[in-house]
Write a protein that holds these residues in place. Structure first.
Motif, mmCIF file in Angstrom:
data_model
loop_
_atom_site.group_PDB
_atom_site.id
_atom_site.type_symbol
_atom_site.label_atom_id
_atom_site.label_comp_id
_atom_site.label_asym_id
_atom_site.label_seq_id
_atom_site.Cartn_x
_atom_site.Cartn_y
_atom_site.Cartn_z
ATOM 1 N N GLU A 126 0.818 -1.208 0.000
ATOM 2 C CA GLU A 126 0.000 0.000 0.000
ATOM 3 C C GLU A 126 0.856 1.264 0.000
ATOM 4 O O GLU A 126 0.388 2.331 -0.356
ATOM 5 C CB GLU A 126 -0.946 0.001 1.198
ATOM 6 C CG GLU A 126 -2.069 -0.998 1.063
ATOM 7 C CD GLU A 126 -3.015 -0.958 2.239
ATOM 8 O OE1 GLU A 126 -2.741 -0.232 3.203
ATOM 9 O OE2 GLU A 126 -4.029 -1.663 2.178
ATOM 10 N N ARG A 182 1.197 3.287 -3.366
ATOM 11 C CA ARG A 182 0.063 4.002 -3.961
ATOM 12 C C ARG A 182 0.311 5.506 -3.939
ATOM 13 O O ARG A 182 1.003 6.018 -3.065
ATOM 14 C CB ARG A 182 -1.212 3.655 -3.212
ATOM 15 C CG ARG A 182 -1.546 2.197 -3.381
ATOM 16 C CD ARG A 182 -2.842 1.855 -2.762
ATOM 17 N NE ARG A 182 -3.120 0.434 -3.015
ATOM 18 C CZ ARG A 182 -4.154 -0.179 -2.520
ATOM 19 N NH1 ARG A 182 -5.024 0.453 -1.782
ATOM 20 N NH2 ARG A 182 -4.328 -1.451 -2.776
ATOM 21 N N TYR A 242 -1.415 8.037 -3.039
ATOM 22 C CA TYR A 242 -1.944 8.797 -1.921
ATOM 23 C C TYR A 242 -1.399 8.320 -0.566
ATOM 24 O O TYR A 242 -1.893 8.730 0.478
ATOM 25 C CB TYR A 242 -3.475 8.738 -1.909
ATOM 26 C CG TYR A 242 -4.028 7.335 -1.976
ATOM 27 C CD1 TYR A 242 -4.128 6.554 -0.833
ATOM 28 C CD2 TYR A 242 -4.431 6.793 -3.175
ATOM 29 C CE1 TYR A 242 -4.616 5.273 -0.891
ATOM 30 C CE2 TYR A 242 -4.930 5.514 -3.247
ATOM 31 C CZ TYR A 242 -5.017 4.755 -2.095
ATOM 32 O OH TYR A 242 -5.497 3.475 -2.159
#
Length: 89
Positions: A36, A39, A41
């Motif tokens: 994650e 990513r 963001y």
């Protein structure tokens, strides 16, 4: 900066900046999972004055930004980059 201190500063800056990127103002996501973290963001620690320009890991030189802004800043000054990202020019 070791992982433990980095996590602490990310959490502290997330709280201080109300979960927003210091450059674009978009909401970021705190995550510690490697898949994650890639990513756009995902929250990252940003050195306002780059280490290549003599910046340090001191807390006054750190801010939280999204991965996209952190990767695209390049050699630009942090204040001019923030103005450019927010369309203030």
């Amino acid at each position: 900066m070791d992982t433990r201190a980095g996590r602490y500063f990310k959490w502290l800056l997330f709280w201080q900046q109300q979960g927003r990127c210091c450059y674009c103002g978009e909401h970021v996501v705190l995550t510690y999972r490697p898949y994650e973290g890639a990513r756009p963001y995902a929250a990252t620690l940003e050195h306002l004055r780059r280490r290549a320009d003599g910046g340090t890991d001191h807390p006054s030189n750190l801010a939280m930004s999204c991965k996209r802004c952190n990767n695209t800043r390049g050699q630009r000054d942090w204040l001019s980059y923030a103005s450019w990202r927010r369309d203030e020019f």
